[in-house]
Design a protein around this motif. Structure first.
Motif, short mmCIF file in Angstrom:
data_model
loop_
_atom_site.label_atom_id
_atom_site.label_comp_id
_atom_site.label_asym_id
_atom_site.label_seq_id
_atom_site.Cartn_x
_atom_site.Cartn_y
_atom_site.Cartn_z
N ALA A 155 0.83 -1.20 0.00
CA ALA A 155 0.00 0.00 0.00
C ALA A 155 0.87 1.26 0.00
O ALA A 155 0.59 2.22 -0.72
CB ALA A 155 -0.93 0.00 1.20
N GLY A 156 1.93 1.26 0.78
CA GLY A 156 2.86 2.39 0.80
C GLY A 156 3.59 2.55 -0.52
O GLY A 156 3.81 3.66 -0.99
N PHE A 157 3.97 1.43 -1.12
CA PHE A 157 4.61 1.46 -2.43
C PHE A 157 3.69 2.10 -3.47
O PHE A 157 4.10 2.94 -4.25
CB PHE A 157 4.98 0.03 -2.85
CG PHE A 157 5.53 -0.09 -4.23
CD1 PHE A 157 6.87 0.17 -4.48
CD2 PHE A 157 4.73 -0.48 -5.29
CE1 PHE A 157 7.40 0.06 -5.76
CE2 PHE A 157 5.23 -0.60 -6.56
CZ PHE A 157 6.57 -0.33 -6.81
N CYS A 158 2.41 1.72 -3.43
CA CYS A 158 1.44 2.27 -4.38
C CYS A 158 1.19 3.75 -4.12
O CYS A 158 1.03 4.53 -5.07
CB CYS A 158 0.13 1.47 -4.30
SG CYS A 158 0.32 -0.21 -4.91
N ALA A 159 1.14 4.15 -2.86
CA ALA A 159 0.98 5.57 -2.54
C ALA A 159 2.15 6.37 -3.08
O ALA A 159 1.98 7.46 -3.63
CB ALA A 159 0.84 5.76 -1.04
N ALA A 160 3.34 5.82 -2.97
CA ALA A 160 4.52 6.50 -3.49
C ALA A 160 4.47 6.59 -5.02
O ALA A 160 4.82 7.61 -5.60
CB ALA A 160 5.78 5.78 -3.05
N LEU A 161 4.00 5.53 -5.67
CA LEU A 161 3.86 5.56 -7.13
C LEU A 161 2.83 6.58 -7.57
O LEU A 161 2.99 7.23 -8.60
CB LEU A 161 3.41 4.18 -7.64
CG LEU A 161 4.46 3.14 -7.90
CD1 LEU A 161 3.79 1.86 -8.40
CD2 LEU A 161 5.48 3.60 -8.88
N ALA A 162 1.78 6.72 -6.79
CA ALA A 162 0.67 7.60 -7.18
C ALA A 162 0.97 9.07 -6.93
O ALA A 162 0.17 9.92 -7.28
CB ALA A 162 -0.60 7.19 -6.45
N GLY A 163 2.08 9.39 -6.33
CA GLY A 163 2.37 10.80 -6.15
C GLY A 163 3.01 11.12 -4.83
O GLY A 163 2.92 12.25 -4.36
#
Length: 118
Positions: free
Chosen positions: A82-90
């Motif tokens: 989830a943190g990885f995806c948040a970082a990818l999303a901006g």
């Protein structure tokens, strides 16, 4: 891309099917990680999800490269998908559609309450 494809979203459907075909070629643990990545990233999508296509393409490419190098999926995603995806999303703490809706609702309620009170 022609206007009809944009209007109907058929270009997105075609891209999504291509993503899924690429994901099917991944090892099982990478396919599972891809499913988790997509489910976490959808919260950061716009109404159509068009803004996520380059992000999803990059994430899938990263998974493909990691699998081809013989590394484990945790080597690239870590323990916090989830943190990885948040970082990818901006960036960490990126606002999701839920956050934007919550802020809009709070503004609307505050506006209505100020009309009632004054």
């Amino acid at each position: 891309m022609n206007p009809w494809e944009t209007l109907t979203g058929s270009d997105l459907t075609r891209e999504w099917k291509a993503f899924e075909a690429r994901a099917e070629a991944l090892p099982p643990d990478f396919r599972e990680a891809w499913g988790q990545v997509t489910s976490h990233l959808f919260a950061y999508g716009s109404f159509t999800g068009r803004n996520l296509m380059p992000i999803l393409d990059g994430a899938l490419g990263l998974l493909e490269e990691t699998a081809a190098d013989g590394q484990r999926v945790e080597a690239v995603l870590g323990d916090d998908i989830a943190g990885f995806c948040a970082a990818l999303a901006g960036g960490e703490g990126a606002r999701s559609h839920r956050d934007r809706w919550r802020e809009q609702l709070n503004r609307t309620v505050a506006r209505k309450l100020s009309r009632l009170g004054g």
